[in-house]
Each structure stands twice: as C-alpha cells, then as structure tokens.
Design an enzyme around this catalytic site. Structure first.
Site, PDB file in Angstrom:
ATOM      1  N   SER A   1      36.026 -68.066  31.151  1.00  0.00           N
ATOM      2  CA  SER A   1      35.072 -67.301  30.344  1.00  0.00           C
ATOM      3  C   SER A   1      33.684 -67.903  30.472  1.00  0.00           C
ATOM      4  O   SER A   1      33.538 -69.119  30.619  1.00  0.00           O
ATOM      5  CB  SER A   1      35.509 -67.365  28.879  1.00  0.00           C
ATOM      6  OG  SER A   1      34.471 -66.893  28.050  1.00  0.00           O
TER       7      SER A   1
ATOM      8  N   TYR B   1      38.223 -72.349  21.212  1.00  0.00           N
ATOM      9  CA  TYR B   1      38.608 -71.366  22.242  1.00  0.00           C
ATOM     10  C   TYR B   1      37.932 -71.694  23.573  1.00  0.00           C
ATOM     11  O   TYR B   1      38.582 -71.788  24.617  1.00  0.00           O
ATOM     12  CB  TYR B   1      38.237 -69.942  21.785  1.00  0.00           C
ATOM     13  CG  TYR B   1      38.154 -68.964  22.920  1.00  0.00           C
ATOM     14  CD1 TYR B   1      39.302 -68.566  23.597  1.00  0.00           C
ATOM     15  CD2 TYR B   1      36.925 -68.450  23.347  1.00  0.00           C
ATOM     16  CE1 TYR B   1      39.228 -67.692  24.667  1.00  0.00           C
ATOM     17  CE2 TYR B   1      36.835 -67.578  24.408  1.00  0.00           C
ATOM     18  CZ  TYR B   1      37.997 -67.203  25.075  1.00  0.00           C
ATOM     19  OH  TYR B   1      37.910 -66.346  26.138  1.00  0.00           O
TER      20      TYR B   1
ATOM     21  N   LYS C   1      39.365 -73.119  27.488  1.00  0.00           N
ATOM     22  CA  LYS C   1      39.062 -72.582  28.830  1.00  0.00           C
ATOM     23  C   LYS C   1      38.485 -73.675  29.724  1.00  0.00           C
ATOM     24  O   LYS C   1      38.862 -73.799  30.895  1.00  0.00           O
ATOM     25  CB  LYS C   1      38.082 -71.409  28.714  1.00  0.00           C
ATOM     26  CG  LYS C   1      38.663 -70.175  28.015  1.00  0.00           C
ATOM     27  CD  LYS C   1      39.767 -69.521  28.828  1.00  0.00           C
ATOM     28  CE  LYS C   1      40.316 -68.278  28.171  1.00  0.00           C
ATOM     29  NZ  LYS C   1      41.504 -67.743  28.858  1.00  0.00           N
TER      30      LYS C   1
HETATM   31  N1  UFG Z   1      27.115 -58.516  17.613  1.00  0.00           N
HETATM   32  C1  UFG Z   1      26.557 -57.847  16.521  1.00  0.00           C
HETATM   33  N2  UFG Z   1      27.411 -57.240  15.634  1.00  0.00           N
HETATM   34  C2  UFG Z   1      28.771 -57.254  15.792  1.00  0.00           C
HETATM   35  C3  UFG Z   1      29.323 -57.944  16.904  1.00  0.00           C
HETATM   36  C4  UFG Z   1      28.461 -58.559  17.787  1.00  0.00           C
HETATM   37  O1  UFG Z   1      25.343 -57.821  16.351  1.00  0.00           O
HETATM   38  O2  UFG Z   1      29.462 -56.677  14.930  1.00  0.00           O
HETATM   39  C5  UFG Z   1      26.216 -59.135  18.594  1.00  0.00           C
HETATM   40  C6  UFG Z   1      26.415 -60.630  18.777  1.00  0.00           C
HETATM   41  O3  UFG Z   1      25.641 -61.360  17.845  1.00  0.00           O
HETATM   42  C7  UFG Z   1      25.976 -60.834  20.227  1.00  0.00           C
HETATM   43  C8  UFG Z   1      26.393 -59.529  20.906  1.00  0.00           C
HETATM   44  O4  UFG Z   1      26.509 -58.579  19.861  1.00  0.00           O
HETATM   45  O5  UFG Z   1      24.584 -60.958  20.311  1.00  0.00           O
HETATM   46  C9  UFG Z   1      27.718 -59.629  21.643  1.00  0.00           C
HETATM   47  O6  UFG Z   1      28.709 -60.143  20.770  1.00  0.00           O
HETATM   48  P1  UFG Z   1      30.269 -60.088  21.131  1.00  0.00           P
HETATM   49  O7  UFG Z   1      31.015 -60.634  19.960  1.00  0.00           O
HETATM   50  O8  UFG Z   1      30.639 -58.748  21.625  1.00  0.00           O
HETATM   51  O9  UFG Z   1      30.397 -61.073  22.378  1.00  0.00           O
HETATM   52  P2  UFG Z   1      30.024 -62.625  22.497  1.00  0.00           P
HETATM   53  O10 UFG Z   1      28.966 -62.732  23.523  1.00  0.00           O
HETATM   54  O11 UFG Z   1      29.778 -63.264  21.215  1.00  0.00           O
HETATM   55  O12 UFG Z   1      31.394 -63.282  22.979  1.00  0.00           O
HETATM   56  C10 UFG Z   1      32.188 -62.690  23.958  1.00  0.00           C
HETATM   57  C11 UFG Z   1      33.656 -62.919  23.637  1.00  0.00           C
HETATM   58  C12 UFG Z   1      34.059 -64.331  23.853  1.00  0.00           C
HETATM   59  C13 UFG Z   1      33.619 -64.795  25.173  1.00  0.00           C
HETATM   60  C14 UFG Z   1      32.152 -64.610  25.342  1.00  0.00           C
HETATM   61  C15 UFG Z   1      31.714 -65.012  26.712  1.00  0.00           C
HETATM   62  O13 UFG Z   1      33.929 -62.580  22.310  1.00  0.00           O
HETATM   63  O14 UFG Z   1      35.458 -64.410  23.811  1.00  0.00           O
HETATM   64  O15 UFG Z   1      31.830 -63.241  25.170  1.00  0.00           O
HETATM   65  O16 UFG Z   1      30.365 -65.250  26.740  1.00  0.00           O
HETATM   66  F1  UFG Z   1      33.920 -66.103  25.316  1.00  0.00           F
END
Ligand code: UFG
Length: 337
Positions: free
Chosen positions: A124, A148, A152
């Site tokens: 990841s 998590y 990885k």
């Molecule tokens: N976000 C919101 N509201 C939400 C969910 C997310 O504003 O309800 C924002 C987050 O703050 C972030 C973006 O949307 O800026 C993406 O968030 P995600 O949760 O979709 O994804 P992340 O980048 O946080 O994390 C994901 C996976 C992890 C993985 C990672 C790899 O959840 O398992 O990408 O970079 F490790």
C-alpha cells in the site's frame, strides 16, 4: 497450472480474478469471508462465464492452505488477504499483526514446501507515511504511521529477507494508491461492511440515500482548495497492473516494489464534483475537522511500473465515478441485495 489468489473475493482481489480468467488463467481462490461475500463467486461467473475454484479458509489455518497446494498445481500466488482498516488497526493492533504477518508467513512457508516461489503482494502507498515531497517514488524510506501500514511495511521487509535467503524467489510488491470504481457491468464493486471509511463508497452511499451528508475532513490543508489530495486509481487498472506484475514474476526477475497509481492528485472537492457530474446527484457536504493520521497530499510517481511492468492506468476520474455509481445504483445493498 493455476494461479492462487488469497483474499480473492475482496474488492481488489475479485476484480483481479476477472482479469485473470479473461486472460485465460486457471484461478484458485482462498478466502475467509471475514470481509467479503460468497455471492462474489456468482458475480465473477456472471461477468466472465468462467468459474474459479474456491477454498473457504483462513491463511492462519496451515492445513487448509496445504490442502489447496496439494489439490491444485499452483504456479504463482497473488496475495491480497489481510485486514485493511486503519482505525481498527489502531484499536486492535495484535489482531492486525497476527492476521497480516502470520497469514503471510504461513503462506510463504507452504509455498516453499511446494516449490512455488512466485508471489505478487498487495502492499500500500500507506507505507510511505508523511513525506516531504510528492510524487512518491519507490526508493523513499518507508515510514508508516499506523499498525495497518506497519504490517504492510514489515511484510515487504520479510519478503526482501526471504529473497536474500533464496534467490529463486520472484516477488512483486505492489503499492496501491486509492482504489475506486467498479467493473463496467455494474455487477461487481466495493462493498464495505458497516459505515464506509473511505471517500468514494461514502459518497455513493450518500447519493443512494443511505447516509445524510458527507463529512469533508478538513479544508485547511496547503492544497488548491484546502482539502486532502490523493491519487485515485480505477480498480480495473489495478487489476490489470496485477496481471502485468504476475507476468513479471513468472518471467523470473527477483524482487522489486512498484507504485500503482495514476500520477495525478485530486482533492476531495474534485472527487465530489466529478461524482455529481457522473450521477446528476448533488452531494450534501459538511466540512469538519481533519481526520487524525491523514496527510495533505499523496500521489504516485508511476514511472517504474510503466517502464518495468509495461503498465499504466488508463481510466480517468470521470470514469471512476461513473462506474462506482453504476455499481451502487444497481446494488443498493451491495452483494446482499
Ligand atoms: N475523506 C473525507 N471524508 C470521508 C472520507 C475521506 O473528507 O468521509 C477524505 C480524506 O480526509 C482524504 C481523502 O478523502 O483526504 C481520501 O480518504 P480515504 O479514506 O478514501 O483514503 P486514504 O487516502 O485515507 O487511505 C486509503 C486507504 C488506506 C490506504 C491508503 C493508501 O484507506 O487503506 O489509502 O494511501 F493505506
């Protein structure tokens, strides 16, 4: 000869099974159904007209894993199985380390016993953690910030040690950025259990009326509109990346890590805008505080995967949103419908 897919009924694993079957591979899936549904087997069949062999088992069950290798002539393994929720990993670190590390160790020991040394591992982009500079390149020092992510990073290190101990192993470490979207048929997609933690499934559940509004986690980041920027990648592009990585390990090449991303970063508001355009539905939002552990900007330098694996992402953000929406619209209750 068959390809073993661990966690093959999960979101990315199942879309990769479709690609494997369509490329003519024989596929064996092992899945514990801890975070996936048996119905996925029917959908894979509906989409491809082909069947996978299925073993309902956990990788921690060594005798079950051994049986799979006894019953099938496995030539390579795509290893997706593992727990993947960041927040849960903070609350239950022992479960995360045990499941992800011991599951992988057991798998590799059984592979070794059966002389199968070709492995594609689901890593990841989270292994990078907070870095000074983007785009992220593979040789940066890993600095994951939650259990998590550490599982990885640790597994990557274990696999590197394994290769150093026996150079007959061939291993691709694939660092995914943010997988979204769904199969074009609308029959397969992401089906998170409980409240979605990730942006796209949350948006689609707001659009279908399951959730009231989307919380935007922070509008005070140093980005063009103040919201977090990520490298969203269509799940079918990721699936295609696995096929290329499989060919690479089947050729016999050693070990290496590859970013699977598009190289383009989009903000939360970019994604909401693209989704509204794709669906014709307005998404109510509320800006809230930042979410703990989030970085401002994360996107890939995908050059290495392009050069070595001959792979690049081809689907844009509009298509990711259209496909995510088609899946949600046709399956309001996911695979339980
Ligand atoms: N976000 C919101 N509201 C939400 C969910 C997310 O504003 O309800 C924002 C987050 O703050 C972030 C973006 O949307 O800026 C993406 O968030 P995600 O949760 O979709 O994804 P992340 O980048 O946080 O994390 C994901 C996976 C992890 C993985 C990672 C790899 O959840 O398992 O990408 O970079 F490790």
């Amino acid at each position: 000869m068959a390809i073993l897919v661990t966690g093959g009924l999960g979101y990315i694993g199942s879309h990769t099974c479709v690609e494997l079957l369509e490329a003519g591979h024989e596929v064996v899936v092992i899945d514990s159904l801890v975070n996936s549904k048996r119905e996925v087997l029917n959908r894979i069949h509906a989409v491809t007209g082909k069947q996978v062999a299925f073993a309902f088992a956990d990788l921690l069950d060594r005798s079950a894993v051994t049986r799979v290798f006894q019953e099938h002539a496995i030539e390579g393994v795509l290893h997706f199985a593992g727990l993947k929720a960041v927040g849960e990993s903070v609350r239950e670190p022992l479960r995360y380390y045990h499941t992800n590390l011991t599951g992988t160790l057991t798998l590799c020991e059984v592979m070794q016993e059966f002389n199968v040394r070709r492995l594609v591992f689901s890593s990841s982009a989270t292994v990078y953690g907070a870095q000074e500079r983007v785009p992220l390149v593979e040789d940066l020092e890993k600095q994951p910030v939650n259990p998590y992510g550490r599982t990885k990073a640790m597994i990557e290190d274990i696999l590197a040690d394994l290769y150093r101990s026996d150079e007959r192993w061939n291993i691709a470490l694939l660092r995914y950025f943010n997988p979204v979207g769904a199969h074009k048929s609308g029959k397969m997609g992401e089906d998170p259990s409980g409240t979605p933690q990730n942006l796209m499934p949350y948006i689609t559940q707001v659009a279908i009326g399951k959730r009231k509004e989307l919380s935007v986690y922070g509008q005070d980041y140093p980005t063009q509109d103040g919201t977090g920027v990520r490298d969203y990648i269509h799940v079918m592009d990721l699936a295609a990346g696995h096929l290329q990585a499989l060919e690479w390990v089947l050729r016999g090449v050693g070990i290496d890590a590859f970013n699977l991303g598009t190289g383009v970063g989009y903000s939360v508001f970019d994604v909401i805008g693209a989704f509204e355009k794709a669906s014709g539905i307005k998404i109510p939002v509320r800006v809230t505080a930042r979410r703990a552990g989030d970085v401002a900007v994360s996107y890939a330098d995908p050059t290495k995967a392009e050069g070595v694996l001959n792979w690049r992402a081809t689907h844009g953000l509009d298509e990711m949103c259209e496909d995510a929406w088609r899946w949600q619209l046709h399956n309001p209750h996911g695979y339980d419908g």
